[in-house]
Enzyme design. Structure first.
Site, mmCIF file in Angstrom:
data_model
loop_
_atom_site.group_PDB
_atom_site.id
_atom_site.type_symbol
_atom_site.label_atom_id
_atom_site.label_comp_id
_atom_site.label_asym_id
_atom_site.label_seq_id
_atom_site.Cartn_x
_atom_site.Cartn_y
_atom_site.Cartn_z
ATOM 1 N N GLY A 1 -71.064 -24.197 13.893
ATOM 2 C CA GLY A 1 -69.564 -24.672 14.327
ATOM 3 C C GLY A 1 -69.438 -24.743 13.704
ATOM 4 C CB VAL B 1 -66.345 -28.269 10.314
ATOM 5 C CG1 VAL B 1 -66.912 -29.186 8.456
ATOM 6 C CG2 VAL B 1 -65.625 -29.205 10.407
ATOM 7 C CE1 TYR C 1 -69.349 -37.463 16.765
ATOM 8 C CE2 TYR C 1 -66.945 -38.986 16.690
ATOM 9 C CZ TYR C 1 -68.148 -37.350 16.099
ATOM 10 O OH TYR C 1 -67.239 -37.061 15.215
#
Ligand code: NAD
Ligand code: UDP
Length: 314
Positions: free
Chosen positions: A13, A15, A148
């Site tokens: 991803g 990061v 989330y």
């Protein structure tokens, strides 16, 4: 001698791929785990030839066993853009909760230290600004962002309980909005969206009146903070990592228009449900515990680097 081995879950991803690059540069062996749901194989393409790098296509919702000793684990695997994490909210919640349990069990088997990439979203629509780690937050358990927000809150609970029950060396960082190269053009988060709209000459889509704020951190500052946190023998309680330079979304759009020399206009669309109004980290705890760590890259400098990267993609 055996090389110090770091497992990065979510390593393909945005990061995670920056972190893999950094850890290899620091001389570590890196095992990247990813299901490539929002990550991109191209983010780690340049690393595949490095003998100290391995990639395992794996979903963290399934238990994970690796054949070699692992010294430290970064738990980053989770979609982070609202459009991505809301696409399959049940999977997002499972990824945070079951994925955390699987990685915590792997850490226990290996006596490894483990770091959770939590989020400023645990503060929800914060009633206090700046947000300190001691603030419990204002989060709805049943809104479109809850998969989330509550998933990360649950993951924090698990990390703390594994520490208290099993003595595991756990760390939690609450990351505030971070941006930079290697974000997907179609990521949906505000910086890549505005930059690609500006470069294509399309209108920049401001949700609401643009008076809501975010505090944006450039990726290099986050990576430095993550590596310092992992190395720190500080306690298991959460640490904010972010850049306290708070801006309205309208101001961000104007900066991007100016830096891209774009003649795009601004259009206004309805603000999404539960979109937080203010985000600004209090980073005094991180500064104290991480040897004076603080963000060094200004918004204009970080946007300039990101725009340069996006010019080759758009
Ligand atoms: P991203 O979507 O670019 O990266 C997430 C990575 O996890 C992707 O490579 C994706 O394929 C992988 N992944 C997702 N679900 C998985 C699963 N079930 N099994 C294995 N891999 C899976 O997002 P990012 O911005 O790089 O965020 C990384 C982490 O940092 C996330 O946990 C996110 O919640 C956290 N975070 C990021 C920010 C930010 O501003 N970038 C802010 C707060 C928290
Ligand atoms: N936003 C916007 N236009 C876009 C994308 C996002 O105005 O095209 C706003 C969004 O409503 C929010 C802020 O920008 O107020 C940050 O959104 P993002 O999805 O990047 O991250 P969030 O902090 O909401 O998770």
């Amino acid at each position: 001698m055996r090389k110090y081995t770091t497992l990065v879950a979510g390593g393909a991803g945005f990061v995670g791929s920056h972190l893999c690059h950094r850890l290899l540069a620091d001389g570590k062996r890196v095992v990247c785990i990813d299901n490539l749901s929002t990550g991109q194989a191209t983010n780690i393409e340049a690393l595949q030839a490095n003998p100290s790098f391995d990639f395992i296509l794996h979903d963290v919702v399934k238990p994970l066993h690796v054949d070699y000793a692992v010294d430290e684990i970064y738990s980053l695997a989770c979609p982070a853009s609202p459009i991505h994490y809301q696409k399959d909210p049940v999977k997002t919640f499972k990824t945070s909760i079951i994925g955390s349990i699987n990685l915590l069990e792997l850490a226990r088997e290996n006596h490894a230290r483990i770091l959770l990439a939590s989020t400023s979203e645990v503060y929800g629509n914060a009633l206090e600004t700046p947000q300190r780690e001691s603030y419990y937050g204002n989060v709805t358990p049943n809104g479109p962002r809850s998969c989330y927000d509550e998933g990360k809150r649950g993951a924090e609970t698990l990390f703390c309980d594994y520490h208290r029950k099993y003595g595991l060396d756990t760390k939690i960082v609450r990351i505030f909005n971070t941006y930079g190269p290697l974000m997907r053009v179609d990521d949906g988060r505000v910086v890549p969206t505005f930059i690609s709209q500006a470069l294509k000459g399309e209108s920049l889509t401001i949700y609401g009146d643009g008076a809501q704020t975010r505090s944006l951190m450039y990726i290099d500052d986050l990576i430095e903070g993550l590596v310092k946190t992992m190395a720190c023998s500080c306690c298991y309680a959460p640490l904010n990592l972010g850049n306290p330079d708070e801006r309205t979304i309208r101001n961000l759009a104007e900066r991007i228009l100016q830096l891209t020399h774009s003649s795009s206009t601004l259009t206004y669309q309805p603000r999404p449900e539960n979109d937080p109004i203010r985000r600004c980290p209090d980073i005094s705890r991180a500064q104290r515990l991480l040897d004076g760590w603080h963000p060094k890259i200004s918004l204009d400098e970080g946007l300039h680097k990101t725009i340069t990267h996006f010019k080759s993609l758009v």
